[in-house]
Design an enzyme around this catalytic site. Structure first.
Site, PDB file in Angstrom:
ATOM      1  N   GLN A  33      46.375  62.272 -23.855  1.00 48.77           N
ATOM      2  CA  GLN A  33      47.146  63.166 -22.977  1.00 48.77           C
ATOM      3  C   GLN A  33      46.255  63.649 -21.838  1.00 48.77           C
ATOM      4  OE1 GLN A  33      49.659  66.064 -25.621  1.00 48.77           O
ATOM      5  NE2 GLN A  33      48.009  65.266 -26.873  1.00 48.77           N
ATOM      6  N   ASN A  34      44.963  63.329 -21.930  1.00 54.39           N
ATOM      7  CA  ASN A  34      44.012  63.863 -20.950  1.00 54.39           C
ATOM      8  C   ASN A  34      44.059  63.071 -19.646  1.00 54.39           C
ATOM      9  OD1 ASN A  34      43.332  65.517 -23.007  1.00 54.39           O
ATOM     10  ND2 ASN A  34      41.427  64.469 -23.539  1.00 54.39           N
ATOM     11  N   GLY A  47      42.081  66.970 -31.347  1.00 59.73           N
ATOM     12  CA  GLY A  47      42.073  68.014 -30.327  1.00 59.73           C
ATOM     13  C   GLY A  47      43.329  68.167 -29.503  1.00 59.73           C
ATOM     14  N   THR A  48      44.473  68.192 -30.174  1.00 58.10           N
ATOM     15  CA  THR A  48      45.710  68.498 -29.443  1.00 58.10           C
ATOM     16  C   THR A  48      46.538  69.493 -30.235  1.00 58.10           C
ATOM     17  OG1 THR A  48      47.841  67.645 -28.635  1.00 58.10           O
ATOM     18  CG2 THR A  48      46.748  66.336 -30.344  1.00 58.10           C
ATOM     19  N   HIS A  62      49.658  61.267 -19.473  1.00 55.76           N
ATOM     20  CA  HIS A  62      49.937  62.307 -18.475  1.00 55.76           C
ATOM     21  C   HIS A  62      49.257  62.049 -17.131  1.00 55.76           C
ATOM     22  CE1 HIS A  62      51.078  65.253 -21.964  1.00 55.76           C
ATOM     23  NE2 HIS A  62      52.028  64.399 -21.670  1.00 55.76           N
TER      24      HIS A  62
HETATM   25  P1  OAD Z   1      45.937  72.270 -25.857  1.00 56.25           P
HETATM   26  O1  OAD Z   1      45.069  73.182 -25.048  1.00 56.25           O
HETATM   27  O2  OAD Z   1      47.351  72.644 -26.040  1.00 56.25           O
HETATM   28  O3  OAD Z   1      45.307  72.093 -27.312  1.00 56.25           O
HETATM   29  C1  OAD Z   1      43.927  71.837 -27.462  1.00 56.25           C
HETATM   30  C2  OAD Z   1      43.621  71.642 -28.931  1.00 56.25           C
HETATM   31  O4  OAD Z   1      42.238  71.301 -29.025  1.00 56.25           O
HETATM   32  C3  OAD Z   1      43.859  72.875 -29.810  1.00 56.25           C
HETATM   33  O5  OAD Z   1      44.533  72.481 -31.004  1.00 56.25           O
HETATM   34  C4  OAD Z   1      42.425  73.368 -30.097  1.00 56.25           C
HETATM   35  O6  OAD Z   1      42.310  73.980 -31.397  1.00 56.25           O
HETATM   36  C5  OAD Z   1      41.653  72.059 -30.063  1.00 56.25           C
HETATM   37  N1  OAD Z   1      40.218  72.189 -29.759  1.00 56.25           N
HETATM   38  C6  OAD Z   1      39.565  73.173 -29.084  1.00 56.25           C
HETATM   39  N2  OAD Z   1      38.246  72.911 -29.024  1.00 56.25           N
HETATM   40  C7  OAD Z   1      38.056  71.724 -29.671  1.00 56.25           C
HETATM   41  C8  OAD Z   1      36.918  70.900 -29.952  1.00 56.25           C
HETATM   42  N3  OAD Z   1      35.693  71.248 -29.549  1.00 56.25           N
HETATM   43  N4  OAD Z   1      37.113  69.759 -30.655  1.00 56.25           N
HETATM   44  C9  OAD Z   1      38.367  69.390 -31.070  1.00 56.25           C
HETATM   45  N5  OAD Z   1      39.456  70.119 -30.836  1.00 56.25           N
HETATM   46  C10 OAD Z   1      39.311  71.275 -30.144  1.00 56.25           C
HETATM   47  O7  OAD Z   1      45.786  70.799 -25.212  1.00 56.25           O
HETATM   48  P2  OAD Z   1      46.716  69.527 -25.382  1.00 56.25           P
HETATM   49  O8  OAD Z   1      47.365  69.498 -26.731  1.00 56.25           O
HETATM   50  O9  OAD Z   1      45.928  68.353 -24.953  1.00 56.25           O
HETATM   51  O10 OAD Z   1      49.825  68.209 -19.920  1.00 56.25           O
HETATM   52  O11 OAD Z   1      47.826  69.818 -24.294  1.00 56.25           O
HETATM   53  C11 OAD Z   1      48.837  68.891 -24.071  1.00 56.25           C
HETATM   54  C12 OAD Z   1      49.263  68.884 -22.634  1.00 56.25           C
HETATM   55  O12 OAD Z   1      49.521  70.220 -22.208  1.00 56.25           O
HETATM   56  C13 OAD Z   1      48.226  68.412 -21.663  1.00 56.25           C
HETATM   57  O13 OAD Z   1      48.125  67.001 -21.575  1.00 56.25           O
HETATM   58  C14 OAD Z   1      48.695  68.982 -20.358  1.00 56.25           C
HETATM   59  C15 OAD Z   1      49.133  70.361 -20.820  1.00 56.25           C
HETATM   60  O14 OAD Z   1      50.230  70.849 -20.187  1.00 56.25           O
HETATM   61  C16 OAD Z   1      50.126  68.180 -18.627  1.00 56.25           C
HETATM   62  O15 OAD Z   1      49.464  68.741 -17.777  1.00 56.25           O
HETATM   63  C17 OAD Z   1      51.345  67.370 -18.333  1.00 56.25           C
END
Ligand code: OAD
Length: 225
Positions: free
Chosen positions: A86-87, A169-170, A104
């Site tokens: 998604q990154n 990490g999502t 994305h």
């Molecule tokens: P989020 O910010 O929603 O979630 C990030 C996840 O990573 C959370 O579950 C954290 O607990 C976890 N996390 C934090 N630090 C970490 C680490 N060091 N190692 C592993 N995990 C860790 O991000 P996404 O789920 O990627 O879309 O968000 C999805 C979409 O929302 C993105 O692609 C973006 C945003 O809106 C668009 O811009 C279209």
């Protein structure tokens, strides 16, 4: 080789120094989604949107893939690996992963308003007045809220051929991306320091690099034992 499908979110890049979206120090603390990630804002405030993604691109140039990205690339010695991310960063590619699908969009690309022409811009800025060949304003090649996710069907096809699905990490809050995990009967692993418990998912509660070290030891160990 078994097919390892990896589905990543912002957390895989956190240790490289790129903020996640929804953690307490995440990007959405400082910006509203509506302002910088919705197609409607593009129509009303192009300058702000361009500036936001120009900043993201500059930051991307200054960071490096972390150990989690590097271990994922190394896993290609042992598995057929497909990464669906998604990154919008390019850290999987820079770590050496060969198959990376961006759901994305990609920061290092720009496109015309209709998204029919896509060009590489590396880490350069897009400015107001920069035009695509059809005369429309160039825009970041990003899937904003309110837009189609064109790579989604391809991602489903890939997930359906997984022998193992590894999610890293999502927060699994953004659809349709989050629904990908429903398209497989393969074992699912989730690496996240703050995971939501999910039925049928093996959780590795750790940051991405530590979780990947553990996953590598276990899975590559199984192959060689
Ligand atoms: P989020 O910010 O929603 O979630 C990030 C996840 O990573 C959370 O579950 C954290 O607990 C976890 N996390 C934090 N630090 C970490 C680490 N060091 N190692 C592993 N995990 C860790 O991000 P996404 O789920 O990627 O879309 O968000 C999805 C979409 O929302 C993105 O692609 C973006 C945003 O809106 C668009 O811009 C279209």
């Amino acid at each position: 080789m078994k097919h390892l499908v990896v589905f990543t979110g912002a957390g895989v890049s956190a240790e490289s120094g790129i903020s996640t979206f929804r953690d307490s120090d995440g990007l959405w603390e400082n910006y509203s989604v509506q302002q910088v990630a919705h197609i409607d804002s593009w129509h009303t405030n192009k300058a702000l949107m361009l500036d936001f993604y120009n900043q993201r691109r500059k930051q991307l140039q200054q960071v490096e893939p972390n150990e989690a990205h590097l271990i994922l690339a190394e896993l290609e010695q042992h598995f057929k690996v497909s990464i669906i991310t998604q990154n919008v960063d390019n850290l999987h590619e820079r770590a050496g992963s060969s198959t990376v699908i961006h759901l994305h969009g990609e920061l290092t690309k720009a496109c015309n308003e209709r998204k029919t022409e896509v060009i590489d811009i590396a880490y350069g800025d897009i400015n107001l007045g920069d035009k695509a060949s059809d005369g429309s304003q160039l825009r970041p090649f990003i899937v904003w809220f309110g837009e189609q996710v064109p790579m989604f069907d391809k991602a489903i096809d890939i997930v359906q051929t997984a022998d193992i699905l590894l999610v890293i990490g999502t927060s699994l809050q953004v659809y349709p991306a989050a629904s990908l995990i429903n398209y497989t009967d393969a074992p699912i692993y989730l690496i996240d320091p703050k995971p939501e418990p999910r039925k049928g998912v093996t959780i590795i509660q750790a940051k991405a690099s530590e979780g990947m070290r553990q996953f590598f030891r276990e899975q590559v160990g199984k192959l060689t034992s």
